[in-house]
Design a protein around this motif. Structure first.
Motif, PDB file in Angstrom:
ATOM      1  N   PRO A  12      39.987  43.316  46.872  1.00 47.62           N
ATOM      2  CA  PRO A  12      41.357  43.369  47.399  1.00 47.62           C
ATOM      3  C   PRO A  12      42.337  42.513  46.595  1.00 47.62           C
ATOM      4  O   PRO A  12      43.450  42.954  46.281  1.00 47.62           O
ATOM      5  N   LEU A  13      41.929  41.288  46.252  1.00 53.41           N
ATOM      6  CA  LEU A  13      42.824  40.438  45.456  1.00 53.41           C
ATOM      7  C   LEU A  13      42.978  40.970  44.045  1.00 53.41           C
ATOM      8  O   LEU A  13      44.038  40.806  43.423  1.00 53.41           O
ATOM      9  N   ARG A  26      44.096  35.991  35.096  1.00 53.33           N
ATOM     10  CA  ARG A  26      43.906  36.762  36.319  1.00 53.33           C
ATOM     11  C   ARG A  26      42.614  36.394  37.040  1.00 53.33           C
ATOM     12  O   ARG A  26      42.618  36.155  38.254  1.00 53.33           O
ATOM     13  N   ALA A  27      41.490  36.361  36.328  1.00 52.07           N
ATOM     14  CA  ALA A  27      40.192  36.134  36.982  1.00 52.07           C
ATOM     15  C   ALA A  27      40.158  34.790  37.691  1.00 52.07           C
ATOM     16  O   ALA A  27      39.687  34.678  38.836  1.00 52.07           O
ATOM     17  N   VAL A  28      40.664  33.755  37.021  1.00 54.44           N
ATOM     18  CA  VAL A  28      40.663  32.421  37.624  1.00 54.44           C
ATOM     19  C   VAL A  28      41.577  32.387  38.844  1.00 54.44           C
ATOM     20  O   VAL A  28      41.216  31.829  39.895  1.00 54.44           O
ATOM     21  N   ALA A  29      42.745  32.999  38.737  1.00 52.18           N
ATOM     22  CA  ALA A  29      43.698  32.997  39.852  1.00 52.18           C
ATOM     23  C   ALA A  29      43.136  33.739  41.062  1.00 52.18           C
ATOM     24  O   ALA A  29      43.350  33.327  42.217  1.00 52.18           O
ATOM     25  N   ILE A  30      42.420  34.826  40.820  1.00 47.91           N
ATOM     26  CA  ILE A  30      41.807  35.574  41.922  1.00 47.91           C
ATOM     27  C   ILE A  30      40.788  34.708  42.654  1.00 47.91           C
ATOM     28  O   ILE A  30      40.770  34.658  43.883  1.00 47.91           O
ATOM     29  N   ASP A  31      39.942  34.009  41.907  1.00 51.20           N
ATOM     30  CA  ASP A  31      38.922  33.174  42.538  1.00 51.20           C
ATOM     31  C   ASP A  31      39.539  31.995  43.291  1.00 51.20           C
ATOM     32  O   ASP A  31      39.046  31.602  44.361  1.00 51.20           O
ATOM     33  N   ALA A  50      42.509  32.006  44.740  1.00 51.09           N
ATOM     34  CA  ALA A  50      43.090  32.575  45.959  1.00 51.09           C
ATOM     35  C   ALA A  50      42.005  32.935  46.971  1.00 51.09           C
ATOM     36  O   ALA A  50      42.170  32.717  48.182  1.00 51.09           O
ATOM     37  N   LEU A  51      40.877  33.452  46.476  1.00 50.39           N
ATOM     38  CA  LEU A  51      39.790  33.829  47.382  1.00 50.39           C
ATOM     39  C   LEU A  51      39.201  32.604  48.071  1.00 50.39           C
ATOM     40  O   LEU A  51      38.926  32.618  49.279  1.00 50.39           O
TER      41      LEU A  51
END
Length: 329
Positions: free
Chosen positions: A241-242, A283-288, A290-291
Motif C-alpha cells: 500500500p505505501l 523511496r525504499a527507505v522512506a516506505i520502511d 513510514a511503515l
C-alpha cells in the motif's frame, strides 16, 4: 493544465502494474463470509424496527460466534492476552466480538445517511484539510480496526471529497454485493486493484482531489513485507500500500474510526508520510520508515481501544494463518 505526473513510460507503467497486482489471485482465495439474503433481512430489521432492536439481535449473534467459532475465539484470546497484558476471559471475548458486530451493524445506518443516530467526534480534521489543500488528493491509511465506514459517512454529511476504497477484485465484488444489499448507491466508491486501468482510475481520482482509503494491516502471500514487532512479537507487514502511494507521489494520512460503545465513534486523522517530492533513490527507505511509524501508532491505538482490533486469525503467523482461519464477515 499540465499534469504534475511524469509521462507514463512503458517502464513506469510496468512498475505500477507490478505493484498494483500484489497477487490479486492469491488474495481472492481468502474467503469473506457474506450472505446477500441475510444482509437484506438485517437491513430491513435495522431500518424498520430501529437500531435498539437491531442491537438486541446483534447480541445474540455475538454470543453465537463466541460459542461456535472456535478459530475466531482462539485468535481473539491470543490478541487480547497481548494487548490487555493478562489472560482474556469470556466477557472479554464477547466484548471483542460484539464491538466488531456493532461496527458492521452500524454500516446499515451510516450507508443510509442516518448520522443523527451517532455521536461522531473528529480530531485532526485540520490535518486532512491541509493535505487536500495541496490539490493532489490523498491516501488514507487505515487498518481492520474500528470503522472505516464512519469516515465515508462524514464525507457525505459534510459534502467533503468522496472517499473511495482500494481493494482487490474478489473482495471488491463481495463487498459491493454486501453494500448493494444495504444501499445500492454505496457500491460506486470501490476501486478494484489488479489491472493497469485500475491504477489509472486511481490516479484520476487523486488528480481530481479525491481521497482514497486502504486497509494496510494484512499481508499477502508474495507481497514484499517487513517484519516488525507488534505487542512484543514479530509480525509481517505489507509494503504494497505505501509503495503505491510512493509510486504515485502522494501524501498519506492515518485514519482511525474508533468505536467507543453505544453510539459514539471517535475519528482521528494523523500525518504519516508525504511522498510528493520524494526522489526515487530514497523511496525504499522512506516506505520502511513510514511503515514502522504506522505499526507503532496502530499499537498505541489498540492499547487505547483494545476491542477495536478486527483480525480474527493468528495475525503474527501471517497470510498462511489468514487463509486457513476465519476472516471477517
Amino acid at each position: 493544465m499540465t499534469s504534475p505526473f511524469p509521462a507514463q513510460t512503458p517502464e513506469r507503467s510496468a512498475e505500477i502494474a507490478a505493484t498494483a497486482s500484489l497477487s490479486a489471485a492469491e488474495w481472492a482465495q481468502t474467503e469473506e463470509r457474506s450472505n446477500h439474503h441475510i444482509l437484506r433481512v438485517m437491513t430491513w430489521i435495522s431500518l424498520r424496527l430501529g437500531r435498539r432492536i437491531g442491537r438486541v439481535v446483534l447480541a445474540g449473534i455475538a454470543v453465537y460466534f463466541v460459542l461456535f467459532a472456535p478459530g475466531a475465539r482462539r485468535a481473539s484470546r491470543q490478541y487480547l492476552k497481548r494487548v490487555l497484558g493478562r489472560d482474556a476471559n469470556w466477557a472479554d471475548g464477547y466484548r471483542h466480538v460484539f464491538s466488531f458486530a456493532s461496527t458492521i451493524h452500524d454500516r446499515v445506518y451510516l450507508l443510509n445517511d442516518r448520522w443523527d443516530l451517532f455521536d461522531l467526534r473528529v480530531q485532526g480534521a485540520d490535518v486532512l484539510d491541509a493535505v487536500l489543500a495541496q490539490g493532489r488528493g490523498a491516501f488514507l491509511m487505515g487498518a481492520h480496526f474500528g470503522s472505516f465506514e464512519v469516515l465515508r459517512a462524514l464525507a457525505r454529511r459534510d459534502a467533503a471529497p468522496r472517499v473511495s476504497l482500494l481493494m482487490y477484485p474478489d473482495n471488491a465484488r463481495k463487498i459491493n454485493d454486501a453494500l448493494h444489499a444495504i444501499n445500492p448507491a454505496a457500491a460506486q466508491d470501490i476501486i478494484p486493484l489488479g489491472r493497469l486501468d485500475s491504477m489509472l482510475r486511481l490516479q484520476d481520482r487523486l488528480d481530481a482531489g479525491g481521497v482514497v482509503g486502504f486497509l494496510a494491516d494484512r499481508s499477502l502471500h508474495d507481497d514484499s513485507t517487513a517484519t516488525l514487532p507488534f505487542f512484543g512479537q514479530p509480525a509481517p507487514w505489507p509494503r504494497g500500500p505505501l509503495r503505491i502511494a510512493a509510486l504515485l507521489k502522494r501524501p498519506v494520512v492515518l485514519m482511525f474510526g474508533i468505536y467507543r460503545g453505544g453510539n459514539r465513534y471517535d475519528v482521528h486523522f494523523e500525518r504519516l508520510a508525504d511522498f510528493t517530492s520524494l526522489p526515487r533513490s530514497q523511496r525504499a527507505v522512506a516506505i520502511d520508515i513510514a511503515l514502522e511509524s504506522y505499526v507503532q501508532r496502530l499499537e498505541m491505538r489498540c492499547t487505547d481501544a483494545p476491542y477495536n482490533w478486527f483480525n480474527f486469525y493468528d495475525f503474527w503467523k501471517g497470510p498462511e494463518a489468514e487463509a486457513a482461519g476465519p476472516t471477517e464477515p
